[in-house]
Motif scaffolding. Structure first.
Motif, mmCIF file in Angstrom:
data_model
loop_
_atom_site.group_PDB
_atom_site.id
_atom_site.type_symbol
_atom_site.label_atom_id
_atom_site.label_comp_id
_atom_site.label_asym_id
_atom_site.label_seq_id
_atom_site.Cartn_x
_atom_site.Cartn_y
_atom_site.Cartn_z
ATOM 1 N N GLY A 234 -30.108 -0.171 17.600
ATOM 2 C CA GLY A 234 -30.541 1.016 16.868
ATOM 3 C C GLY A 234 -29.581 1.443 15.782
ATOM 4 N N GLY A 235 -28.492 0.707 15.579
ATOM 5 C CA GLY A 235 -27.512 1.091 14.572
ATOM 6 C C GLY A 235 -27.403 0.054 13.480
ATOM 7 N N ALA A 236 -26.545 0.339 12.531
ATOM 8 C CA ALA A 236 -26.351 -0.556 11.388
ATOM 9 C C ALA A 236 -24.989 -1.224 11.481
ATOM 10 C CB ALA A 236 -26.468 0.230 10.085
ATOM 11 N N ASN A 237 -24.840 -2.296 10.750
ATOM 12 C CA ASN A 237 -23.561 -2.974 10.714
ATOM 13 C C ASN A 237 -22.472 -2.046 10.172
ATOM 14 O OD1 ASN A 237 -24.328 -5.475 11.720
ATOM 15 N ND2 ASN A 237 -25.129 -6.115 9.722
ATOM 16 N N LYS A 238 -21.302 -2.172 10.751
ATOM 17 C CA LYS A 238 -20.168 -1.415 10.262
ATOM 18 C C LYS A 238 -19.670 -2.054 8.966
ATOM 19 C CE LYS A 238 -15.410 -0.163 11.357
ATOM 20 N NZ LYS A 238 -14.304 -0.310 12.345
ATOM 21 N N VAL A 239 -19.465 -1.259 7.951
ATOM 22 C CA VAL A 239 -19.005 -1.761 6.658
ATOM 23 C C VAL A 239 -17.543 -1.381 6.474
ATOM 24 C CG1 VAL A 239 -19.421 -1.791 4.185
ATOM 25 C CG2 VAL A 239 -21.337 -1.499 5.747
ATOM 26 N N ASP A 240 -16.718 -2.341 6.083
ATOM 27 C CA ASP A 240 -15.279 -2.100 5.940
ATOM 28 C C ASP A 240 -14.976 -1.301 4.678
ATOM 29 O OD1 ASP A 240 -14.989 -3.756 8.149
ATOM 30 O OD2 ASP A 240 -14.829 -5.553 6.897
ATOM 31 N N SER A 241 -13.858 -0.599 4.744
ATOM 32 C CA SER A 241 -13.313 -0.014 3.526
ATOM 33 C C SER A 241 -12.659 -1.126 2.708
ATOM 34 C CB SER A 241 -12.279 1.067 3.864
ATOM 35 O OG SER A 241 -11.191 0.498 4.576
ATOM 36 N N VAL A 242 -12.518 -0.909 1.419
ATOM 37 C CA VAL A 242 -11.933 -1.924 0.530
ATOM 38 C C VAL A 242 -10.828 -1.277 -0.295
ATOM 39 C CG1 VAL A 242 -14.008 -3.342 0.406
ATOM 40 C CG2 VAL A 242 -13.731 -1.469 -1.206
ATOM 41 N N SER A 243 -9.830 -2.060 -0.634
ATOM 42 C CA SER A 243 -8.698 -1.554 -1.413
ATOM 43 C C SER A 243 -8.401 -2.499 -2.562
ATOM 44 C CB SER A 243 -7.450 -1.400 -0.532
ATOM 45 O OG SER A 243 -7.625 -0.393 0.441
ATOM 46 N N TYR A 244 -7.845 -1.923 -3.618
ATOM 47 C CA TYR A 244 -7.531 -2.675 -4.833
ATOM 48 C C TYR A 244 -6.212 -2.147 -5.364
ATOM 49 C CZ TYR A 244 -8.337 -4.655 -9.551
ATOM 50 O OH TYR A 244 -8.250 -5.353 -10.716
ATOM 51 N N GLU A 245 -5.291 -3.047 -5.696
ATOM 52 C CA GLU A 245 -3.980 -2.626 -6.199
ATOM 53 C C GLU A 245 -3.620 -3.415 -7.444
ATOM 54 O OE1 GLU A 245 0.679 -1.975 -4.791
ATOM 55 O OE2 GLU A 245 -0.794 -2.791 -3.388
ATOM 56 N N ILE A 246 -3.151 -2.701 -8.441
ATOM 57 C CA ILE A 246 -2.638 -3.306 -9.673
ATOM 58 C C ILE A 246 -1.211 -2.789 -9.871
ATOM 59 C CG2 ILE A 246 -3.023 -3.702 -12.121
ATOM 60 C CD1 ILE A 246 -5.838 -2.681 -11.789
ATOM 61 N N LYS A 247 -0.303 -3.704 -10.147
ATOM 62 C CA LYS A 247 1.088 -3.302 -10.356
ATOM 63 C C LYS A 247 1.632 -4.013 -11.585
ATOM 64 C CE LYS A 247 3.782 -2.441 -6.969
ATOM 65 N NZ LYS A 247 4.633 -2.495 -5.760
ATOM 66 N N ILE A 286 -3.425 2.089 -6.755
ATOM 67 C CA ILE A 286 -4.100 1.697 -5.519
ATOM 68 C C ILE A 286 -5.409 2.483 -5.428
ATOM 69 C CG2 ILE A 286 -3.998 1.621 -2.998
ATOM 70 C CD1 ILE A 286 -0.958 1.558 -3.231
ATOM 71 N N ILE A 287 -6.505 1.774 -5.212
ATOM 72 C CA ILE A 287 -7.815 2.400 -5.034
ATOM 73 C C ILE A 287 -8.364 1.962 -3.684
ATOM 74 C CG2 ILE A 287 -10.168 2.622 -5.916
ATOM 75 C CD1 ILE A 287 -9.124 1.986 -8.685
ATOM 76 N N THR A 288 -8.734 2.926 -2.858
ATOM 77 C CA THR A 288 -9.335 2.637 -1.552
ATOM 78 C C THR A 288 -10.684 3.333 -1.482
ATOM 79 O OG1 THR A 288 -7.154 2.498 -0.513
ATOM 80 C CG2 THR A 288 -9.049 2.750 0.947
ATOM 81 N N ILE A 289 -11.732 2.561 -1.234
ATOM 82 C CA ILE A 289 -13.086 3.103 -1.128
ATOM 83 C C ILE A 289 -13.614 2.807 0.268
ATOM 84 C CG2 ILE A 289 -15.449 2.974 -2.023
ATOM 85 C CD1 ILE A 289 -14.356 2.271 -4.713
ATOM 86 N N GLY A 290 -14.075 3.843 0.945
ATOM 87 C CA GLY A 290 -14.572 3.658 2.302
ATOM 88 C C GLY A 290 -15.101 4.951 2.869
ATOM 89 N N PRO A 291 -15.550 4.924 4.127
ATOM 90 C CA PRO A 291 -16.048 6.152 4.767
ATOM 91 C C PRO A 291 -14.919 7.150 4.977
ATOM 92 C CG PRO A 291 -15.876 4.355 6.354
ATOM 93 C CD PRO A 291 -15.618 3.756 5.011
ATOM 94 N N LYS A 292 -15.248 8.397 5.121
ATOM 95 C CA LYS A 292 -14.238 9.450 5.303
ATOM 96 C C LYS A 292 -13.808 9.481 6.762
ATOM 97 C CE LYS A 292 -16.111 12.231 1.518
ATOM 98 N NZ LYS A 292 -16.676 13.543 1.108
ATOM 99 N N THR A 293 -12.997 8.497 7.126
ATOM 100 C CA THR A 293 -12.519 8.365 8.500
ATOM 101 C C THR A 293 -11.005 8.203 8.506
ATOM 102 O OG1 THR A 293 -12.782 5.949 8.456
ATOM 103 C CG2 THR A 293 -14.686 7.268 9.213
ATOM 104 N N ASN A 294 -10.409 8.316 9.703
ATOM 105 C CA ASN A 294 -8.964 8.113 9.825
ATOM 106 C C ASN A 294 -8.570 6.682 9.497
ATOM 107 O OD1 ASN A 294 -8.455 10.777 10.583
ATOM 108 N ND2 ASN A 294 -8.742 10.345 12.764
ATOM 109 N N GLU A 295 -9.453 5.724 9.816
ATOM 110 C CA GLU A 295 -9.146 4.325 9.518
ATOM 111 C C GLU A 295 -8.976 4.114 8.020
ATOM 112 O OE1 GLU A 295 -11.462 5.360 11.511
ATOM 113 O OE2 GLU A 295 -11.119 4.444 13.481
ATOM 114 N N THR A 296 -9.853 4.720 7.224
ATOM 115 C CA THR A 296 -9.738 4.584 5.766
ATOM 116 C C THR A 296 -8.477 5.268 5.256
ATOM 117 O OG1 THR A 296 -12.149 4.529 5.561
ATOM 118 C CG2 THR A 296 -10.888 5.027 3.572
ATOM 119 N N ASN A 297 -8.191 6.467 5.776
ATOM 120 C CA ASN A 297 -6.987 7.185 5.350
ATOM 121 C C ASN A 297 -5.729 6.398 5.706
ATOM 122 O OD1 ASN A 297 -8.601 9.289 4.430
ATOM 123 N ND2 ASN A 297 -8.433 10.443 6.339
#
Length: 320
Positions: A234-247, A286-297
């Motif tokens: 009854g649920g959906a696949n969990k989607v990971d947060s993603v991060s991008y870094e340029i230095k 650094i750019i991090t896009i994901g759900p508003k959860t502790n794991e993303t933070n």
């Protein structure tokens, strides 16, 4: 005397180009200009550092908004197998309840090192040694070397941590004063004043930061290979947060070592650099896009800590 003056002038120029490490470093370069202000329009003076930081933040925001808007508003054409009628469906790769966390760090390390050396020479009478019928003359001298080392390093780090909701970034811009519209350069507050803002940061010299290409690819990978291969009932696949870094790391160094060899005294003849100066710029995004959860933070925080440690170690290694 003229040679000493020339050497001194060269040393001053090296310090000016590379930084001195004795004052508060500036994010801007020596050729960037501060805006002097305008009393008639009640516009205050604006430093070149503030101009650069505004332009960088605007650049990142505009590219990020364009990337998210593209990811959530691309179209797919489908044909009905019976009627042949084509329909257009709008797909959304990024959930609207997600957020985009941005960490922008602009670091400048300036250092200077002084290593003077002085040697006093005293010539002594040659020594004569007789071996049977053979006489050997040996030259003699006395030297006294004096040396000192002084160094200084100054570090400045400016950080910005904006956060945008994906729902906001997905909205189509409609305002006439939209700051990202390339057809309206007057929307930039500096160009509105007739001032070409400072742009010496590598973030501003690059034509494309690659945010859109990264985001589309990362979300495509997420959609094809989610964390939970078998979703809960009854649920959906969990989607990971993603991060991008340029230095970007830019290092400039300068040094000068005048040497004198006289009968009674020698200066800086040991091979060590007499005066050295360096300036290291470390601009990190650094750019991090994901759900508003502790794991993303936590993932976003871990990226920031890793970047800070790497920048600190690099600053130690590049100190002259």
């Amino acid at each position: 005397m003229r040679s000493i003056l020339r050497c001194s002038a060269f040393a001053v120029s090296c310090l000016a180009l590379a930084g001195c490490g004795l004052t508060n470093p500036q994010i801007s370069e020596i050729w960037d200009r501060d805006y002097p202000g305008d009393v008639s329009t009640q516009t205050p003076p604006i430093s070149a550092t503030a101009q650069i930081e505004f332009e960088i933040k605007k650049r990142i925001y505009c590219e990020l908004k364009s990337a998210v808007y593209t990811a959530n508003h691309f179209s797919v054409t489908e044909s009905d197998s019976v009627t042949g009628k084509k329909t257009v469906k709008m797909q959304s790769l990024i959930p609207l309840d997600w957020s985009a966390q941005v960490a922008l760090s602009l670091q400048v390390d300036e250092s200077v090192a002084l290593n003077p050396g002085l040697t006093f020479n005293q010539l002594l009478q040659n020594a004569t040694t007789v071996f049977g019928v053979q006489t050997i003359t040996t030259p003699q001298s006395f030297t006294l070397g004096l040396g000192a080392t002084a160094s200084s390093t100054a570090t400045r780090i400016d950080k910005f941590n904006p956060e945008y909701s994906v729902a906001f970034l997905s909205q189509k811009p409609t305002s006439a004063d939209y700051i990202c519209d390339p057809a309206r350069p007057e929307n930039d507050p500096f160009r509105r004043l007739g001032w070409e803002p400072a742009s010496s940061s590598p973030f501003l010299m690059q034509s494309d930061l690659g945010i859109e290409k990264w985001l589309l690819g990362a979300m495509f990978v997420n959609a094809l290979l989610p964390s939970d291969v078998l979703p809960k009932k009854g649920g959906a696949n969990k989607v990971d947060s993603v991060s991008y870094e340029i230095k970007f790391v830019i290092v400039t160094n300068g040094n000068i070592t005048p040497t004198w060899r006289l009968v009674r005294i020698s200066a800086n003849s040991g091979g060590a650099t007499f005066l050295g100066s360096g300036r290291t710029r470390t601009h990190d995004l650094i750019i991090t896009i994901g759900p508003k959860t502790n794991e993303t933070n936590n993932a976003h925080l871990a990226s920031q800590i890793g970047s800070a440690v790497g920048s600190a170690n690099r600053a130690l290694l590049t100190t002259p």
